[in-house]
Design a protein around this motif. Structure first.
Motif, PDB file in Angstrom:
ATOM      1  N   LEU A 171      31.783  27.165  35.272  1.00 19.03           N
ATOM      2  CA  LEU A 171      33.102  27.465  35.851  1.00 19.03           C
ATOM      3  C   LEU A 171      33.103  27.269  37.363  1.00 19.03           C
ATOM      4  O   LEU A 171      34.067  26.729  37.928  1.00 19.03           O
ATOM      5  CB  LEU A 171      33.503  28.905  35.527  1.00 19.03           C
ATOM      6  CG  LEU A 171      34.265  29.119  34.242  1.00 19.03           C
ATOM      7  CD1 LEU A 171      34.514  30.600  34.013  1.00 19.03           C
ATOM      8  CD2 LEU A 171      35.552  28.356  34.219  1.00 19.03           C
ATOM      9  N   LEU A 172      32.044  27.706  38.006  1.00 25.74           N
ATOM     10  CA  LEU A 172      31.945  27.532  39.457  1.00 25.74           C
ATOM     11  C   LEU A 172      31.913  26.048  39.818  1.00 25.74           C
ATOM     12  O   LEU A 172      32.565  25.617  40.776  1.00 25.74           O
ATOM     13  CB  LEU A 172      30.708  28.249  39.988  1.00 25.74           C
ATOM     14  CG  LEU A 172      30.492  28.194  41.495  1.00 25.74           C
ATOM     15  CD1 LEU A 172      31.618  28.922  42.211  1.00 25.74           C
ATOM     16  CD2 LEU A 172      29.153  28.794  41.858  1.00 25.74           C
ATOM     17  N   THR A 173      31.173  25.264  39.044  1.00 29.34           N
ATOM     18  CA  THR A 173      31.107  23.825  39.277  1.00 29.34           C
ATOM     19  C   THR A 173      32.479  23.184  39.086  1.00 29.34           C
ATOM     20  O   THR A 173      32.890  22.319  39.869  1.00 29.34           O
ATOM     21  CB  THR A 173      30.080  23.181  38.332  1.00 29.34           C
ATOM     22  OG1 THR A 173      28.822  23.815  38.529  1.00 29.34           O
ATOM     23  CG2 THR A 173      29.958  21.692  38.579  1.00 29.34           C
ATOM     24  N   ALA A 174      33.193  23.608  38.044  1.00 31.92           N
ATOM     25  CA  ALA A 174      34.538  23.066  37.807  1.00 31.92           C
ATOM     26  C   ALA A 174      35.474  23.411  38.958  1.00 31.92           C
ATOM     27  O   ALA A 174      36.287  22.577  39.382  1.00 31.92           O
ATOM     28  CB  ALA A 174      35.087  23.609  36.494  1.00 31.92           C
ATOM     29  N   THR A 222      37.175  20.667  41.397  1.00 35.96           N
ATOM     30  CA  THR A 222      38.636  20.578  41.419  1.00 35.96           C
ATOM     31  C   THR A 222      39.154  20.449  42.845  1.00 35.96           C
ATOM     32  O   THR A 222      40.035  19.638  43.123  1.00 35.96           O
ATOM     33  CB  THR A 222      39.260  21.828  40.758  1.00 35.96           C
ATOM     34  OG1 THR A 222      38.826  21.873  39.405  1.00 35.96           O
ATOM     35  CG2 THR A 222      40.775  21.773  40.789  1.00 35.96           C
ATOM     36  N   TYR A 223      38.611  21.261  43.740  1.00 39.31           N
ATOM     37  CA  TYR A 223      39.153  21.284  45.091  1.00 39.31           C
ATOM     38  C   TYR A 223      38.334  20.473  46.102  1.00 39.31           C
ATOM     39  O   TYR A 223      38.740  20.329  47.252  1.00 39.31           O
ATOM     40  CB  TYR A 223      39.304  22.734  45.560  1.00 39.31           C
ATOM     41  CG  TYR A 223      40.358  23.443  44.741  1.00 39.31           C
ATOM     42  CD1 TYR A 223      41.706  23.152  44.926  1.00 39.31           C
ATOM     43  CD2 TYR A 223      40.024  24.361  43.759  1.00 39.31           C
ATOM     44  CE1 TYR A 223      42.687  23.770  44.170  1.00 39.31           C
ATOM     45  CE2 TYR A 223      40.993  24.995  43.002  1.00 39.31           C
ATOM     46  CZ  TYR A 223      42.323  24.684  43.217  1.00 39.31           C
ATOM     47  OH  TYR A 223      43.286  25.291  42.455  1.00 39.31           O
ATOM     48  N   GLN A 229      45.664  22.012  35.965  1.00 39.47           N
ATOM     49  CA  GLN A 229      45.324  21.164  34.826  1.00 39.47           C
ATOM     50  C   GLN A 229      43.971  20.496  35.023  1.00 39.47           C
ATOM     51  O   GLN A 229      43.169  20.408  34.091  1.00 39.47           O
ATOM     52  CB  GLN A 229      46.401  20.106  34.622  1.00 39.47           C
ATOM     53  CG  GLN A 229      47.716  20.659  34.111  1.00 39.47           C
ATOM     54  CD  GLN A 229      48.797  19.588  34.102  1.00 39.47           C
ATOM     55  OE1 GLN A 229      48.873  18.773  35.011  1.00 39.47           O
ATOM     56  NE2 GLN A 229      49.625  19.615  33.063  1.00 39.47           N
ATOM     57  N   VAL A 230      43.719  20.037  36.232  1.00 40.07           N
ATOM     58  CA  VAL A 230      42.427  19.405  36.513  1.00 40.07           C
ATOM     59  C   VAL A 230      41.308  20.422  36.348  1.00 40.07           C
ATOM     60  O   VAL A 230      40.261  20.117  35.760  1.00 40.07           O
ATOM     61  CB  VAL A 230      42.419  18.798  37.939  1.00 40.07           C
ATOM     62  CG1 VAL A 230      41.036  18.302  38.308  1.00 40.07           C
ATOM     63  CG2 VAL A 230      43.441  17.681  38.044  1.00 40.07           C
ATOM     64  N   PHE A 231      41.518  21.643  36.830  1.00 40.28           N
ATOM     65  CA  PHE A 231      40.518  22.696  36.655  1.00 40.28           C
ATOM     66  C   PHE A 231      40.275  22.971  35.177  1.00 40.28           C
ATOM     67  O   PHE A 231      39.136  23.154  34.743  1.00 40.28           O
ATOM     68  CB  PHE A 231      40.948  23.981  37.372  1.00 40.28           C
ATOM     69  CG  PHE A 231      40.017  25.128  37.119  1.00 40.28           C
ATOM     70  CD1 PHE A 231      38.756  25.158  37.689  1.00 40.28           C
ATOM     71  CD2 PHE A 231      40.396  26.177  36.298  1.00 40.28           C
ATOM     72  CE1 PHE A 231      37.888  26.211  37.455  1.00 40.28           C
ATOM     73  CE2 PHE A 231      39.530  27.231  36.054  1.00 40.28           C
ATOM     74  CZ  PHE A 231      38.283  27.244  36.630  1.00 40.28           C
ATOM     75  N   GLY A 232      41.322  23.012  34.379  1.00 36.94           N
ATOM     76  CA  GLY A 232      41.174  23.245  32.944  1.00 36.94           C
ATOM     77  C   GLY A 232      40.359  22.159  32.266  1.00 36.94           C
ATOM     78  O   GLY A 232      39.477  22.445  31.455  1.00 36.94           O
TER      79      GLY A 232
END
Length: 116
Positions: free
Chosen positions: A40-43, A47-48, A68-71
């Protein structure tokens, strides 16, 4: 608190010595949760870190929001993180099997009547 003496054996009690194997084993749930958290941290970082969400996608022609990109990235990164940390836990489990020790323990069985 002073140590109390060992109580005498009751008539329904038996005691015997056994040899058991003792080893340290990793907790798989901790490894899986750690892998999911790092995924999750990597995502979130991915994302940002890249500002590609403001442009139109070449494949679909749509503009995706950061959520959406994070998801999408979370689905991939969490799965990979859990898989990698599960493999690490399995490797550590195999290594810990080589370091087993045999210990002699006293096993005491007490059988009493249920007076109710």
């Amino acid at each position: 608190m002073p140590d109390s003496p060992t109580p005498p054996m009751t008539p329904g009690a038996s005691r015997r010595s056994e040899t058991v194997r003792v080893r340290r084993a990793p907790k798989f749930s901790v490894f899986l949760l750690l892998g999911a958290g790092l995924g999750l941290l990597t995502a979130l970082i991915l994302t940002y870190a890249f500002n590609g969400t403001l442009t139109q996608s070449q494949n679909t022609g749509l503009v995706y929001s950061p959520g959406q990109v994070f998801g999408f990235l979370a689905l991939i990164c969490v799965t990979v993180g859990v898989a990698v940390f599960a493999i690490i836990a399995l490797i550590l489990d195999r290594v810990s099997r080589k370091r087993t020790r045999e210990v002699t323990v006293d096993r005491e069985t007490v059988q009493g009547s249920d007076a109710g």
